[in-house]
Design an enzyme around this catalytic site. Structure first.
Site, PDB file in Angstrom:
ATOM      1  N   HIS A 232       0.833  -1.217   0.000  1.00  0.00           N
ATOM      2  CA  HIS A 232       0.000   0.000   0.000  1.00  0.00           C
ATOM      3  C   HIS A 232       0.864   1.263   0.000  1.00  0.00           C
ATOM      4  CE1 HIS A 232      -2.812  -3.076   0.989  1.00  0.00           C
ATOM      5  NE2 HIS A 232      -2.724  -2.993   2.309  1.00  0.00           N
ATOM      6  N   ARG A 235      -0.439   4.748  -1.046  1.00  0.00           N
ATOM      7  CA  ARG A 235      -1.606   5.289  -0.349  1.00  0.00           C
ATOM      8  C   ARG A 235      -1.543   6.813  -0.226  1.00  0.00           C
ATOM      9  NH1 ARG A 235      -5.007   2.768   3.118  1.00  0.00           N
ATOM     10  NH2 ARG A 235      -3.627   0.958   3.359  1.00  0.00           N
ATOM     11  N   ASP A 293      -4.838  -6.501  -3.855  1.00  0.00           N
ATOM     12  CA  ASP A 293      -5.593  -6.398  -2.599  1.00  0.00           C
ATOM     13  C   ASP A 293      -6.999  -6.956  -2.814  1.00  0.00           C
ATOM     14  OD1 ASP A 293      -5.882  -5.903   0.087  1.00  0.00           O
ATOM     15  OD2 ASP A 293      -6.208  -3.756  -0.104  1.00  0.00           O
TER      16      ASP A 293
END
Length: 408
Positions: A232, A235, A293
């Site tokens: 991630h 992000r 994900d």
């Protein structure tokens, strides 16, 4: 982890092969689930060797995708039982070009368990794709199968490491970073003993500190930073900058395909742009990966940290964003392919995966001129054609048979 249950052999004739580096126009032969030969022109196979032939002219042949971060049991649960995401299906995987997955738990290790995760991975193997898992979840100390991370890694074939351990997130266990470093040391020992990756896969949330406290904690030990594998990292722009700095020091970093301003976080850097920024900043292309994900939750919280909405990630977004990395971000096809093939296989030590070469598993995708998926081969079997799955789980297969059964 090979398949090839229908026929002993598969030939692809005249495709432009990306191994993932371009090899030119080749014939590819797979026998009993493994690639046995690649040549400009292979001879006609003997009649006694049953199989299937695919005309690959006008198509590109590349390694099957490895999705290194999938909530195969479903993720979520931040808003109670009704917000638990569904399990992944083999149909969804193969129609997205994915022939290998690495499953994990994520936030919920109370109503889901690593034992169930392992059972799901083995079910997917039986259904026709390859599957590994991480032991543990967001929490520290992690819940495991045997009661010990090191033992899980050594004794359970499918366990490649521990994760995803959450940091910089209100849903994390807020463990002292020293505990996480000690956990990484145990995982590293397990990796040595089993000849596995043994890495700690880190879920990095949107907390302001990001990766900095971890770097400071590791600096006080003999443990290399490359023992960690954060995900991630797109992000937030600041987190992406931290990830780039770590990657320049040899740390593998994972870009999340579903981390976009539309789906996940308003400040997220789109995955294709994130890859471009990492490469332009001098990061070794072999240390960058991309994962979906898939089947994880994409929650949105208000300024008080309360859940306001939740969406579910799709495994199909992986190829969609890899394709955009080529068509919009201008990354060469062979470099983009590595993000979800060779790089993942090398970082996680997945045997037989990530390349089109003799001796490797016969997992590959066929792409047209627009880089659309035309066919997916998993373990030497045609798993999907033009977006339609040819592999099915037992219940999906029965449902399809029931739909075709005439009424009385």
């Amino acid at each position: 982890m090979t398949q090839a249950k229908e026929g002993a052999a598969l030939w692809v004739r005249g495709a432009e092969v990306y191994a993932p580096e371009p090899l030119g126009r080749k014939d590819v032969l797979a026998v009993h689930g493994r690639i046995t030969a690649i040549a400009d022109r292979l001879p006609t196979p003997p009649a006694w060797l049953p199989g299937e032939e695919i005309d690959g002219r006008g198509l590109r042949l590349a390694p099957g995708l490895i999705d290194g971060h999938v909530h195969i049991l479903g993720g979520g649960g931040e808003g109670g039982p009704t917000t638990r995401a569904p399990e992944v299906t083999v149909e969804a995987l193969v129609t997205g070009g994915i022939t290998t997955i690495v499953g994990l738990l994520g936030f919920d290790s109370v109503t889901r368990s690593v034992i169930s995760l392992l059972a799901k991975a083995r079910a997917l193997q039986e259904e026709g794709v390859s599957a590994w898992i991480y032991t543990g979840s967001y929490q520290v100390p992690p819940r495991t199968v045997t009661g010990d991370v090191e033992t899980d890694i050594v004794l359970i074939r499918e366990v490649v490491g521990v994760g995803e351990i959450a940091i910089a997130d209100q849903r994390a266990s807020q463990a002292d970073l020293g505990e996480i470093v000690r956990l990484a040391a145990r995982a590293r020992i397990g990796g040595f003993l089993a000849n596995k990756s043994g890495r700690v896969h880190l879920h990095v949330g949107d907390g302001p500190a990001g990766l900095e406290p971890l770097v400071e904690a590791v600096a006080r030990t003999d443990l290399p930073l490359s023992q960690f594998y954060p995900t991630h990292v797109n992000r937030q722009p600041r987190l992406l900058e931290q990830a780039a700095e770590l990657a320049r020091q040899g740390v593998p970093v994972d870009v999340t395909a579903s981390a976009t301003p539309e789906l996940d976080a308003p400040d997220a850097v789109p995955p294709d742009e994130a890859v471009r920024r990492l490469l332009d900043s001098g990061v070794d292309p072999g240390l960058v990966t991309m994962s979906s994900d898939g089947n994880g939750s994409l929650p949105a919280f208000d300024e008080h940290g309360d859940l306001v909405s939740v969406e579910v990630g799709s495994v199909h977004i992986l190829w969609e964003k890899l394709r955009r990395t080529v068509t919009r971000a201008g990354v060469p096809l062979e470099t983009a392919l590595r993000l979800a093939t060779e790089n993942v296989a090398q970082i996680l030590k997945l045997p037989g995966k990530g390349r089109v070469a003799p001796g490797m598993d016969a997992d590959f995708i066929l792409l047209d001129d627009d880089l659309r998926l035309r066919a997916v081969i998993a373990g030497g079997r045609v798993a999907a054609r033009d977006g339609k799955p040819l592999l099915h789980g037992p219940f999906e297969a029965r449902a399809r048979a029931g739909a075709r059964r005439p009424s009385n």
